[in-house]
Design a protein around this motif. Structure first.
Motif, PDB file in Angstrom:
ATOM      1  N   GLY A 171      -6.363  -3.458  -3.044  1.00  0.00           N
ATOM      2  CA  GLY A 171      -6.611  -4.542  -3.988  1.00  0.00           C
ATOM      3  C   GLY A 171      -6.056  -5.890  -3.563  1.00  0.00           C
ATOM      4  O   GLY A 171      -6.283  -6.895  -4.230  1.00  0.00           O
ATOM      5  N   ARG A 172      -5.362  -5.942  -2.459  1.00  0.00           N
ATOM      6  CA  ARG A 172      -4.780  -7.202  -1.973  1.00  0.00           C
ATOM      7  C   ARG A 172      -5.706  -7.854  -0.964  1.00  0.00           C
ATOM      8  O   ARG A 172      -6.426  -7.188  -0.233  1.00  0.00           O
ATOM      9  CB  ARG A 172      -3.426  -6.958  -1.339  1.00  0.00           C
TER      10      ARG A 172
ATOM     11  N   LEU B 179     -10.722 -11.287   3.066  1.00  0.00           N
ATOM     12  CA  LEU B 179     -10.863  -9.846   3.189  1.00  0.00           C
ATOM     13  C   LEU B 179     -10.028  -9.212   2.092  1.00  0.00           C
ATOM     14  O   LEU B 179      -8.997  -9.749   1.702  1.00  0.00           O
ATOM     15  CB  LEU B 179     -10.360  -9.357   4.553  1.00  0.00           C
ATOM     16  N   GLU B 180     -10.476  -8.054   1.596  1.00  0.00           N
ATOM     17  CA  GLU B 180      -9.707  -7.326   0.589  1.00  0.00           C
ATOM     18  C   GLU B 180      -9.716  -5.848   0.924  1.00  0.00           C
ATOM     19  O   GLU B 180     -10.727  -5.311   1.381  1.00  0.00           O
ATOM     20  CB  GLU B 180     -10.310  -7.546  -0.798  1.00  0.00           C
TER      21      GLU B 180
ATOM     22  N   VAL C 248     -10.291   0.486   3.106  1.00  0.00           N
ATOM     23  CA  VAL C 248     -11.000  -0.235   4.174  1.00  0.00           C
ATOM     24  C   VAL C 248     -11.042  -1.720   3.829  1.00  0.00           C
ATOM     25  O   VAL C 248     -11.269  -2.094   2.674  1.00  0.00           O
ATOM     26  CB  VAL C 248     -12.444   0.304   4.340  1.00  0.00           C
ATOM     27  N   LEU C 249     -10.841  -2.589   4.837  1.00  0.00           N
ATOM     28  CA  LEU C 249     -10.970  -4.025   4.614  1.00  0.00           C
ATOM     29  C   LEU C 249     -12.439  -4.410   4.470  1.00  0.00           C
ATOM     30  O   LEU C 249     -13.275  -4.024   5.292  1.00  0.00           O
ATOM     31  CB  LEU C 249     -10.370  -4.819   5.779  1.00  0.00           C
TER      32      LEU C 249
ATOM     33  N   SER D  84      -0.514 -18.018   1.015  1.00  0.00           N
ATOM     34  CA  SER D  84       0.905 -18.274   0.786  1.00  0.00           C
ATOM     35  C   SER D  84       1.473 -17.062   0.066  1.00  0.00           C
ATOM     36  O   SER D  84       1.153 -16.834  -1.105  1.00  0.00           O
ATOM     37  CB  SER D  84       1.100 -19.549  -0.032  1.00  0.00           C
ATOM     38  N   GLY D  85       2.256 -16.267   0.775  1.00  0.00           N
ATOM     39  CA  GLY D  85       2.745 -15.018   0.209  1.00  0.00           C
ATOM     40  C   GLY D  85       1.583 -14.104  -0.084  1.00  0.00           C
ATOM     41  O   GLY D  85       0.760 -13.814   0.784  1.00  0.00           O
ATOM     42  N   SER D  86       1.454 -13.656  -1.324  1.00  0.00           N
ATOM     43  CA  SER D  86       0.344 -12.769  -1.679  1.00  0.00           C
ATOM     44  C   SER D  86      -0.843 -13.517  -2.264  1.00  0.00           C
ATOM     45  O   SER D  86      -1.867 -12.919  -2.605  1.00  0.00           O
ATOM     46  CB  SER D  86       0.827 -11.711  -2.690  1.00  0.00           C
ATOM     47  N   GLN D  87      -0.753 -14.845  -2.366  1.00  0.00           N
ATOM     48  CA  GLN D  87      -1.850 -15.643  -2.917  1.00  0.00           C
ATOM     49  C   GLN D  87      -2.780 -16.111  -1.802  1.00  0.00           C
ATOM     50  O   GLN D  87      -2.369 -16.718  -0.826  1.00  0.00           O
ATOM     51  CB  GLN D  87      -1.322 -16.858  -3.674  1.00  0.00           C
ATOM     52  N   VAL D  88      -4.073 -15.818  -1.980  1.00  0.00           N
ATOM     53  CA  VAL D  88      -5.103 -16.209  -1.022  1.00  0.00           C
ATOM     54  C   VAL D  88      -5.999 -17.241  -1.708  1.00  0.00           C
ATOM     55  O   VAL D  88      -6.490 -17.013  -2.801  1.00  0.00           O
ATOM     56  CB  VAL D  88      -5.933 -14.994  -0.565  1.00  0.00           C
ATOM     57  N   VAL D  89      -6.212 -18.391  -1.040  1.00  0.00           N
ATOM     58  CA  VAL D  89      -7.043 -19.467  -1.591  1.00  0.00           C
ATOM     59  C   VAL D  89      -8.216 -19.698  -0.663  1.00  0.00           C
ATOM     60  O   VAL D  89      -8.032 -19.975   0.529  1.00  0.00           O
ATOM     61  CB  VAL D  89      -6.229 -20.759  -1.777  1.00  0.00           C
ATOM     62  N   CYS D  90      -9.420 -19.587  -1.241  1.00  0.00           N
ATOM     63  CA  CYS D  90     -10.648 -19.800  -0.480  1.00  0.00           C
ATOM     64  C   CYS D  90     -11.264 -21.108  -0.948  1.00  0.00           C
ATOM     65  O   CYS D  90     -11.721 -21.224  -2.087  1.00  0.00           O
ATOM     66  CB  CYS D  90     -11.594 -18.630  -0.749  1.00  0.00           C
TER      67      CYS D  90
END
Length: 125
Positions: free
Chosen positions: A86-87, A98-99, A104-105, A117-123
């Motif tokens: 889920g990350r 990717l998640e 599987v990714l 930044s850490g566990s935060q992904v910004v698209c």
């Protein structure tokens, strides 16, 4: 030279050849991770060792009793750990996210720029 001295190297070879660590697909009775080599970790999941690529520059490292697998350069289709389920992470080129889904990714989104930044992904679109 007696027979014992001739057999000793042969016995030693067979003894040492069986000392390798687990391989993907081998059964396991624990949970957790081991480094298979410098670019691959193994995770014991549901009684079987499962290969996890560590394509990032830090590869797979063991330090202070814990395993670190650098997944920053992993690609869609690579196996991912249960702890990553889920990350998300940015694709190495920064143009997609990717998640980890069901081990599987999966590429989830295209971006003009992806940052993490850490566990935060910004698209950014």
């Amino acid at each position: 030279m007696n027979r014992f001295s001739l057999l000793l190297p042969l016995v030693g070879f067979f003894f040492l050849s069986g000392c390798g660590g687990p391989d993907a697909g081998d059964s396991c009775e624990t949970s957790g991770y081991v480094c298979r080599d410098e670019k691959q970790a193994l995770e014991c999941r549901q009684g079987v060792w499962r290969a996890l690529p560590c394509r990032g520059s830090l590869g797979c490292q063991e330090a202070s009793g814990s395993i670190r697998c650098d997944t920053t350069a992993n690609v869609a289709g690579d196996n991912c750990a249960l702890s990553a389920e889920g990350r998300g992470l940015c694709r190495a080129d920064g143009l997609a996210t990717l998640e980890c889904r069901m081990g599987v990714l999966v590429e989830t989104e295209s971006c003009l720029a992806c940052s993490q930044s850490g566990s935060q992904v910004v698209c950014q679109k």
